[in-house]
Design an enzyme around this catalytic site. Sequence first.
Site, PDB file in Angstrom:
ATOM      1  N   LYS A 102     -10.979   6.021   3.483  1.00 10.07           N
ATOM      2  CA  LYS A 102     -12.304   5.542   3.909  1.00 10.07           C
ATOM      3  C   LYS A 102     -13.394   6.052   2.793  1.00 10.07           C
ATOM      4  O   LYS A 102     -14.292   5.243   2.430  1.00 10.07           O
ATOM      5  CB  LYS A 102     -12.793   6.344   5.314  1.00 10.07           C
ATOM      6  N   CYS A 160       0.867  -1.196  -0.014  1.00 14.31           N
ATOM      7  CA  CYS A 160      -0.041  -0.054  -0.091  1.00 14.31           C
ATOM      8  C   CYS A 160       0.869   1.198   0.071  1.00 14.31           C
ATOM      9  O   CYS A 160       0.287   2.391  -0.279  1.00 14.31           O
ATOM     10  CB  CYS A 160      -0.929  -0.077   1.137  1.00 14.31           C
ATOM     11  N   CYS A 169     -14.058  -0.021   7.427  1.00 11.69           N
ATOM     12  CA  CYS A 169     -13.264  -0.600   6.173  1.00 11.69           C
ATOM     13  C   CYS A 169     -13.455   0.522   5.201  1.00 11.69           C
ATOM     14  O   CYS A 169     -14.459   0.988   4.768  1.00 11.69           O
ATOM     15  CB  CYS A 169     -13.636  -1.756   5.841  1.00 11.69           C
ATOM     16  N   HIS A 186      -9.316   2.714  -1.834  1.00 11.49           N
ATOM     17  CA  HIS A 186      -8.123   2.389  -1.911  1.00 11.49           C
ATOM     18  C   HIS A 186      -7.523   1.892  -3.306  1.00 11.49           C
ATOM     19  O   HIS A 186      -7.153   0.660  -3.140  1.00 11.49           O
ATOM     20  CB  HIS A 186      -7.779   1.795  -0.591  1.00 11.49           C
TER      21      HIS A 186
END
Lengths: 400, 482
Positions: free
Chosen positions: A340, A88, A213, A344
């Site tokens: 959020k 990430c 998540c 992502h």
Amino acid sequence: MARGIRDKVAILGMGCTRFGERWESDAADLMVEAYVEAMADAGIDRTQLDAAWLAVGFEATSIGPSSIPLSIALRLPNIPVTKVENYCASGTEAFRGAVYAVASGAADIALALGVEKLKDTGYGGLPVRSRGLVYDMMSNGGTAPGNFAQLAAGYRARHRLDAGDLKRAIGHVSVKSHANGAKNPRAHLRKAVDIDTVLNAPMVAEPLGLYDCCGVSDGAACAIVTTPEIARSLGKTDLVSVKALQLAVTDGWELQGDGWDGGYVNTTRQAASRAYQEGGIRDPRGEISMMEVHDCFSITELVTMEDLGVSAEGRAIHDVRDGFYDADGGIPCQIDGGLKCFGHPIGASGLRMVYEMYLQLLGRAGERQLKDPRIGLTHNLGGMPSQSVCAVTIVGRHGE
Amino acid sequence: MAIGITRFGAYIPRLRLPRAAIAEANAWYNPGLKGMAKGERCFANWDEDAITMAVEAARDTLGESSRDDVGQLVMASTTFPFADRQNSVVVKEALNLPDAVAAMDVAGSQRAGTSALRAACLGSGGPTLVVAAEKRAAKVAGEAEMTTGHAAAAFLIGEDPVAEFLGAHSTAVDMVDHYRSSGEDYDYNWESRWVREIGFGEIVPNAVKEALSRLSLKASEIAHLVVAGPSGIGARVAAQSGISATAVADTLAATMGDSGTAHPLLLLADVLERARPGEIIVVVGFGQGCDVLAFRATDRIGSVRPLLGVRGWLARRAEMRNYARYLALTGALDIERGIRAELDQQTAATVLYRNRKAVLGLIGGRCTKTGTVQFPMTRVSVARNAHEIDTQEPYPLADLPGKVLTFTADRLAYNPNPPLYFGTVQFDGGGRLTADFTDVDEGAVDVGMRTRMMFRIRAVDEVRGFTKYFWKAAPAFNAKVA
């Protein structure tokens, strides 16, 4: 410590696509979209680019191997292009490559671009993938939320917290980010939510519910960097420069050795400490104006506040609930909506964070604009808390 | 020198399905099941098969005793996961037995277990570990679904026994009471009355009588008669052989069901837990003939105990009344699994071979300079500030107790028995592993929970028909939060 890169490199221009379910766009379309905005902002043409870096997390579904897809999509003039992947932290890794190229003098102007097409995988959430043939044989079946939910168990045990108190605190993290994201036209999820909605959402990996998540989306972001001198020669007056850029990668101690309790992220502490030293930050809580941290899951954001040294040990739960990281708090965090609300797209996220800091520092953040920010910090955490790669970037007004 | 059973043990899976649940779910189709709806059957979790159950039965048997002198390993089953990859060798790797072991699979009949035990008792070549394990599939709403169970038993055969082997007598008769052809999942059964009358009414008693005669044993001397089979069959065999009805061993039909080729051995392990010195035990195996084995408990009986033993495993139970869930866990239901189940599970045989000690045996490493324990073993030690190179020695972790450091219940992950509990386990004495958990009750896991590692199926490569094994953390037998 090495002399570092503080103020050696300035951001010449940036671009960021709308993140979301971009059913109409291929990865190449997203790359072009971010690139066009960044080049217009920079006010240069492609012949002025000396080198480029491309970040992608899931290469098979997004673009395939090598840097060629970026070079073809942007019709780059046969310059060196490097593809990077570092979980990430991939987007920040591309940024680091471009920044280092300029700082070293090997390039006058360099481009960093991150892209990801997660919505072509057929998955809700991140796709399942191999971590290598050896690792897979001795691994577990957990998902990304499952891996980060471990952090909640570890943090709760470390600080002897009541499960309900922690659940409500991480719920506030998400409520705050949704409130911010609702104001951002580039965000994927643009709806404010209340705490009851968050607390009562279906469970994904205990204690993380659906709203704990981050979203899953497509997107791309791009940065063009150069030296402050060249930026001025190109007519730029207000400059945003890189103060620090640090990466810390686990040596396996957390997962294989003894001593780590699972309640903090070791690489974040290492990267933050080095970044503060490189950037000349002595009092992070007092000096940092705003942050975009890796809120892949609400618990990650909460724990990160302590790992960055912004909240004192064991105090993040109180700072979060007291609104210290809200848009009107002491250090606004995820002012753009964060992972959020943006989702992502792995390769793009690190650059998207820098994009928001850049807009804020130049006073171009519209409805979200904070009052007079000076220093912005971005943070990416890749892998899982027990085996991670962490990137911390600090940007600020040049000359301050 | 007397040869016989020196150690014994068993394994019974934790899940129990009340037979009433089977009868209720299938009353519309086969109302006759109601007459059998008493007690409960045990069944293997989705991640258990004959190999994993054999490993647990062997661990139950061996306890903390040395495994270095085991010279032979024989595994019996009619439900081996592999037709051609020696199943007993997988068991050997999981048990960390020495490479210098003669391993053998015995199959092909419900008599495989007793035949393997007989061969081990008659053979030579150092202590022999005999394991029998069975996971028979049963068709929905059939009688076998009511009567069968999944389980394993194990014995160590050698000198200085707790039960001396007195001898054996076997017959081979092609009576097709049931059969299962190669590649088929289910048994085909002939009329049960015929099996009772001819199989257990003639073939078995005749073999028992002949065995007693050849071994010069009087029927009245027999203290325990072990016969696995249909309800009441032991008493009939006893009566026809002149053996006292009080000698007939409990078949555990009420609490677990018949575990096929493992069952006579499991019942023997149960008898050995309460046998007294001098008592004679006769064990019968039936299937295309009959094996009759005789043992005499020695003065050492009672001095050697399994880890949990049959009664201990029976007490470690979790009732599952949900019949649909039972069907899904036993593979009888084609349940929607979602895209996460589509991950390619191919195993690189080269990688498995290189890493077999870690993957199958859970062997970690311990740094000889710093004492740091880690998993897996690596060339450069993980020890902080002392990254020594090539200082590690193999360090087995499988039998070490541990405790949960972090965990979650993952509902996004694909797991046949959701949610997937997984987390990091800290071993007592050092070393840690992030592992899947198994045999956990929802809501029963917390940081600090004591754990025991268990050898289980990690995943199945359905494309290539390959079962992948690894170790998982289960709550310790008397798990408490430390």
